[in-house]
Design an enzyme around this catalytic site. Structure first.
Site, PDB file in Angstrom:
ATOM      1  N   GLY A 153       8.482   1.883 -10.614  1.00  0.00           N
ATOM      2  CA  GLY A 153       8.051   0.489 -10.558  1.00  0.00           C
ATOM      3  C   GLY A 153       6.573   0.321 -10.890  1.00  0.00           C
ATOM      4  N   CYS A 190      -3.330   1.692   5.529  1.00  0.00           N
ATOM      5  CA  CYS A 190      -4.095   2.407   6.548  1.00  0.00           C
ATOM      6  C   CYS A 190      -5.440   2.784   5.932  1.00  0.00           C
ATOM      7  CB  CYS A 190      -3.329   3.648   6.976  1.00  0.00           C
ATOM      8  SG  CYS A 190      -4.087   4.463   8.360  1.00  0.00           S
TER       9      CYS A 190
END
Ligand SMILES: Cc1ncc(COP(=O)(O)O)c(C=O)c1O
Length: 381
Positions: free
Chosen positions: A71, A327
């Site tokens: 993708g 994160c």
């Protein structure tokens, strides 16, 4: 050890039939699909067969499909390829604030190269408003890129309407359909879409393989230069095994579309209802669009419990779930999708994504809800 896997929007386990379909291309049919000898011709036949199977499933012609590494590459190829090929017409691109980073970071890079990008806002359910698209279109707009279904909250965009607007103005329209394939019927022979991205590992296929649909009339500058593979649009030896796996994964969806959708819908609705039953309606907030959504994603906020704390506790209980937050330096940043949806702080800071696959069961939902209820009560006390 993960006991219950509710993270299928991140990736799915490879289906056993997919693995079987791939194996010969590692062991016996290892020829290069560009070689003219027997082994090469066999490999080529496999890629041709896969191209036909996948293009038939999505309603395009085999030559309109370019195999990529997934993708991310498909999105990059669409954006950089269309931007470069269309730069003589203009340098303005429209996308939305809730795209996957494969689109957002590519757009940021294009801005550094002199393109202008408009990032459309979304409403509280994660939908783009058509009037915002209309207002953003300029005479120098060359490309609109929006996702079909959002990977964090599952909201589906009105791509038919956006596509018609783009077509009316002669603007190319790219759709990131990575989370839509297999969950929403896709018929490119009828959709007003010029470019569409797909990825195999979200549909029980292998990682590292995907495709970009590029309609016949679309001009794209390649990202990779080298051999003549993919009709000179994407150089590099074809990943035959992965292509065969991708094709098998598509055949499996084709075979089971209705049953799978029904099943995922049931898992999702049971999970939402049972969580609300166990914890009380005000303690479980469902994010995203109530109707315009894919069946496999459930985004839930547990107000008062941070995403980080919840994910850590779920992991300890053997439940794999996710947040859309990146994160950074050891702490979670608020997800750009939920931020764009302008939900209350309490909601964005406590959101968890559960995403389901065909191998999940209602028993797993019951078990997970029980564990989640215990975790929530423990943290709240
Ligand atoms: C909407 C969307 N676009 C693009 C991607 C990237 O796909 P890949 O992992 O195949 O590079 C993902 C993966 O999570 C996605 O959800």
């Amino acid at each position: 050890m993960t006991d219950i896997y509710f993270d299928h929007a991140a990736t799915t386990p490879v289906h056993p039939e997919v693995l079987q379909a791939m194996l010969p291309y590692f062991t016996t049919v290892y020829g290069n699909a560009s070689s003219t000898h027997g082994s090469g011709r066999q490999a080529r036949a496999a890629t041709l067969h896969a191209r036909e199977t996948i293009s038939q499933f999505i309603g395009c012609t085999p030559n309109e499909l370019i195999f990529t590494s997934g993708g991310t590459e498909s999105d990059n190829m669409a954006l950089f390829g269309a931007a470069a090929a269309g730069s003589h017409k203009g340098k303005h691109i429209i996308t939305s604030q809730i795209e996957h980073h494969a689109v957002l970071h590519a757009c940021e890079q294009l801005e550094k190269r002199g393109y202008e990008v408009t990032y459309l806002p979304v409403d509280k359910t994660g939908r783009i408003k058509l009037e915002h698209v209309q207002q953003a279109i300029r005479p120098d707009t060359i490309l609109i890129s929006t996702m079909y279904a959002n990977n964090e909250v599952g909201t589906i965009q009105p791509i038919d309407d956006i596509g018609l607007m783009a077509r009316d103005k002669g603007i190319l329209f790219h759709v990131d359909a990575v989370q839509a394939l297999g969950h929403v019927p896709i018929d490119l022979s009828r959709l007003p879409v010029d470019l569409m991205s797909f990825s195999a590992h979200k549909i029980q296929g292998p990682k590292g393989i995907g495709a970009l649909y590029a309609a016949k009339h679309v001009k794209l500058e390649p990202l990779l230069y080298g051999g003549n593979q993919e009709r000179k649009r994407r150089a590099g030896t074809e990943n035959t095994a992965a292509i065969a796996g991708f094709s098998k994964a598509v055949q499996i969806i084709d075979r089971n579309t209705y049953e799978t959708r029904q099943k995922l819908e049931k898992l999702r609705s049971e999970m939402a209802a049972k969580l609300q039953q166990a914890l009380g309606r005000e303690q479980v907030v469902i994010n995203g669009h109530p109707v315009e959504r894919v069946p496999h994603i459930l985004n839930v906020s547990f107000p008062g419990i941070s995403t980080e704390t919840m994910l850590m506790n779920l992991d300890l209980e053997g439940i794999a779930a996710a947040s859309g937050s990146a994160c950074t330096a050891g702490s979670l940043e608020v997800s750009h999708v939920l931020k764009a949806m302008r939900l209350e702080d309490e909601i964005t800071r406590s959101a968890i994504r559960f995403s389901f696959g065909p191998s999940n069961s209602l028993q797993e939902i019951d078990k997970a809800v029980e564990k989640i209820a215990t975790v929530v009560q423990r943290i709240r006390n």
